[in-house]
Design an enzyme around this catalytic site. Structure first.
Site, PDB file in Angstrom:
ATOM      1  N   ASP A 301      15.338 -64.846  95.320  1.00 24.89           N
ATOM      2  CA  ASP A 301      16.433 -64.068  96.043  1.00 24.89           C
ATOM      3  C   ASP A 301      17.510 -63.665  95.086  1.00 24.89           C
ATOM      4  O   ASP A 301      17.971 -62.559  94.965  1.00 24.89           O
ATOM      5  CB  ASP A 301      17.373 -64.775  96.999  1.00 24.89           C
ATOM      6  CG  ASP A 301      16.037 -65.331  98.152  1.00 24.89           C
ATOM      7  OD1 ASP A 301      15.021 -64.760  98.222  1.00 24.89           O
ATOM      8  OD2 ASP A 301      16.509 -66.271  98.861  1.00 24.89           O
TER       9      ASP A 301
HETATM   10  P1  ADP Z   1      10.800 -67.291  93.846  1.00 26.50           P
HETATM   11  O1  ADP Z   1      11.830 -67.969  94.243  1.00 26.50           O
HETATM   12  O2  ADP Z   1      10.327 -65.972  94.919  1.00 26.50           O
HETATM   13  O3  ADP Z   1       9.339 -68.007  93.943  1.00 26.50           O
HETATM   14  P2  ADP Z   1      10.262 -66.986  91.036  1.00 26.50           P
HETATM   15  O4  ADP Z   1       9.766 -68.486  91.188  1.00 26.50           O
HETATM   16  O5  ADP Z   1       9.345 -66.151  90.484  1.00 26.50           O
HETATM   17  O6  ADP Z   1      10.516 -66.349  92.610  1.00 26.50           O
HETATM   18  O7  ADP Z   1      11.490 -67.014  90.284  1.00 26.50           O
HETATM   19  C1  ADP Z   1      12.330 -65.822  90.335  1.00 26.50           C
HETATM   20  C2  ADP Z   1      12.936 -65.670  88.890  1.00 26.50           C
HETATM   21  O8  ADP Z   1      13.829 -66.983  88.812  1.00 26.50           O
HETATM   22  C3  ADP Z   1      12.124 -65.757  87.595  1.00 26.50           C
HETATM   23  O9  ADP Z   1      11.632 -64.649  87.441  1.00 26.50           O
HETATM   24  C4  ADP Z   1      13.000 -66.464  86.614  1.00 26.50           C
HETATM   25  O10 ADP Z   1      14.022 -65.484  86.191  1.00 26.50           O
HETATM   26  C5  ADP Z   1      13.816 -67.452  87.659  1.00 26.50           C
HETATM   27  N1  ADP Z   1      13.332 -68.750  87.309  1.00 26.50           N
HETATM   28  C6  ADP Z   1      12.751 -69.419  88.343  1.00 26.50           C
HETATM   29  N2  ADP Z   1      12.369 -70.546  87.810  1.00 26.50           N
HETATM   30  C7  ADP Z   1      12.931 -70.766  86.611  1.00 26.50           C
HETATM   31  C8  ADP Z   1      12.736 -71.945  85.694  1.00 26.50           C
HETATM   32  N3  ADP Z   1      12.435 -72.958  86.140  1.00 26.50           N
HETATM   33  N4  ADP Z   1      13.550 -71.553  84.399  1.00 26.50           N
HETATM   34  C9  ADP Z   1      14.301 -70.375  84.367  1.00 26.50           C
HETATM   35  N5  ADP Z   1      14.141 -69.375  85.217  1.00 26.50           N
HETATM   36  C10 ADP Z   1      13.613 -69.375  86.520  1.00 26.50           C
HETATM   37 MG    MG Z   2      10.975 -65.033  96.817  1.00 23.59          MG
END
Ligand code: ADP
Ligand code: MG
Ligand code: MG
Length: 346
Positions: A301
Site C-alpha cells: 500500500d
Molecule cells: P505487498 O505488501 O503487497 O505484499 P511487497 O511485499 O511486494 O507488497 O512490498 C512492496 C514494496 O515494499 C517492495 O517493492 C519494496 O519496495 C518494499 N519492501 C517490502 N519488504 C521489504 C523489505 N524487507 N525491505 C525493503 N523493502 C521492502
Molecule cells: Mg499489497
C-alpha cells in the site's frame, strides 16, 4: 483554501485494530498465527473491543487504498488527495475520519446509519500476524453517492483515479463510473490487484474493469493468481506483466503499464508500446537492515502511495517506482501501514 485534489481514491475504509497478542487470544477466537480471514459474525466480533481493552491495541486508519491515499498525500502538496468509501456512524468511523484528516486526506465517506464501520483485528505474536476483517459498512458503498452533484464535481476535477481491487467485491458500478470518466477525458486510471482471491473469485468484475486500466499494480502472488485465472502459462512475473500490458484497452491514447512488486526483489514494470512491443524496467528496492523492520503489513500500500504521488507529479515511471520503494521502506519501519513524523522528504 480549496486545493487541487487531483488524485481521487476509492475503496473500503477499514479501521485496523492492531495489538501484540498471545496464544490464549488466538485460541479463544480460533485464529491461526499467520492468516487473513473474514470475520464470522457468530464467532469473531468480540475480538475488536478485547484487543483494545486487554491488549493495548493501536488504532490505525487501514483499508488498502486508504493507506495508499495517506501515503500519496504524505508526499504531495497539501490538499491533493480525496478518498471515498463507506463507513458507519460510530466511534470507529470517527476515528478513521480523524486519522485520515490528520494525514491531510480529504474524506468523502458515505455513512451507513445501520451498519458498523469495517474493522480489521490484527493480532501480532512474534513475527506472525493474524488478520480478521469485518467489512461491515464498507461493503455497502453505492454508486448513487459518487453520482451526487457535490461528489461528482470532485470526480470531474480529479485527473488521476486510484481504485483498490478489494472494491471489486463491493461496488463495480462506482469503479466503472470512474473508469469511464478517465477513458472519456484521457485521465489516468490506476487499479491495484489487492489480493490473489480477487483474480481467483472476482474474475468477471476484474475483466470488466481491466480494459480501462492505464496502470495496474500488484505483487508477485497476485501476478501468479492473475496468470492462473487468465490462462497465461508463464510463471515468470515479467512475462505475465507483458501479457497483461498487451490486453485490449479502451483509451488508445494511453498505453498500459503493469507494475509488479516482489518483496525484497526488484519491481518489474512493463509498458505496452505501439506495434505490440513492450518496454521493460527493473527497479531495485531500497534495502534495509532486518532489525530495522518493524512491520511489513501495508508495504505494498505504501509502495503504491509513493508511486502514485510520483505519477501525479509527472515524474518518470522509473522515478515514480523509486518513490514507491522509498515510501515502502519508511512505512515498514513503523507499526502498521503508517508513515513517520516528522515528515521525511524524498
Ligand atoms: P505487498 O505488501 O503487497 O505484499 P511487497 O511485499 O511486494 O507488497 O512490498 C512492496 C514494496 O515494499 C517492495 O517493492 C519494496 O519496495 C518494499 N519492501 C517490502 N519488504 C521489504 C523489505 N524487507 N525491505 C525493503 N523493502 C521492502
Ligand atoms: Mg499489497
Ligand atoms: Mg509481500
Amino acid at each position: 483554501m480549496a486545493g487541487k485534489y487531483e488524485l481521487l481514491c476509492l475503496e473500503n475504509p477499514i479501521l485496523d485494530i492492531q495489538g501484540v497478542g498471545d496464544q490464549k487470544l488466538l485460541d479463544k477466537y480460533g485464529l491461526k498465527p499467520n492468516d487473513a480471514i473474514l470475520a464470522d459474525p457468530e464467532k469473531h466480533l468480540g475480538i475488536y473491543d478485547e484487543l483494545i481493552k486487554d491488549y493495548n491495541a493501536v488504532l490505525i486508519a487501514g483499508g488498502a487504498a486508504q493507506n495508499t491515499a495517506r501515503g500519496a498525500q504524505y508526499i504531495l502538496d497539501p490538499n491533493s488527495v480525496v478518498y471515498i468509501g463507506c463507513i458507519g456512524k460510530d466511534q470507529y468511523g470517527e476515528t478513521l475520519e480523524k486519522i485520515s484528516g490528520q494525514a491531510g486526506v480529504k474524506t468523502e465517506y458515505l455513512y451507513d446509519e445501520k451498519t458498523p464501520t469495517g474493522r480489521c483485528g490484527v493480532v501480532i505474536t512474534g513475527h506472525n500476524r493474524s488478520m480478521c476483517t469485518d467489512l461491515a459498512a464498507a461493503n455497502n458503498y453505492k454508486v448513487e453517492h459518487l453520482k451526487q452533484e457535490r461528489i461528482w464535481k470532485q470526480v470531474e476535477n480529479a485527473q488521476f483515479f486510484y481504485v483498490g481491487g478489494f472494491h471489486l467485491t463491493v461496488c463495480v458500478p462506482a469503479i466503472k463510473a470512474l473508469a469511464e470518466e478517465a477513458a472519456a477525458k484521457n485521465k489516468t486510471f490506476i487499479l491495484n490487484l489487492s489480493a490473489p482471491f480477487i483474480s481467483q473469485f472476482f474474475k468477471d468484475p476484474l475483466d470488466e474493469v481491466l480494459p480501462y486500466v492505464d496502470i495496474l499494480i500488484g505483487n508477485e502472488s497476485e501476478a501468479a493468481a492473475f496468470a492462473e485465472s487468465h490462462n497465461i502459462e508463464s510463471k515468470d512475473v515479467k512475462e505475465i506483466a507483458k501479457e497483461i500490458a498487451k490486453l485490449p484497452k479502451k483509451n488508445s491514447k494511453k498505453s498500459r503499464t503493469v507494475i509488479f512488486t516482489q518483496g525484497t526483489d526488484p519491481t518489474i514494470a512493463v509498458s505496452a508500446k505501439e506495434g505490440g512491443d513492450v518496454d521493460v524496467e527493473e527497479v531495485p528496492v531500497h534495502a534495509i537492515a532486518a532489525e530495522k523492520i518493524n512491520d511489513t503489513n501495508g508495504a505494498g500500500d505504501a509502495f503504491a502511495g509513493g508511486f502514485v504521488a510520483g505519477i501525479v507529479q509527472g515524474k518518470s515511471l522509473k522515478k515514480s517506482i523509486d518513490m514507491g520503494q522509498w515510501l515502502a521502506k519508511l512505512s515498514i519501519q513503523e507499526l502498521g501501514p503508517s508513515y513517520p513524523q516528522p515528515k521525511q522528504t524524498y
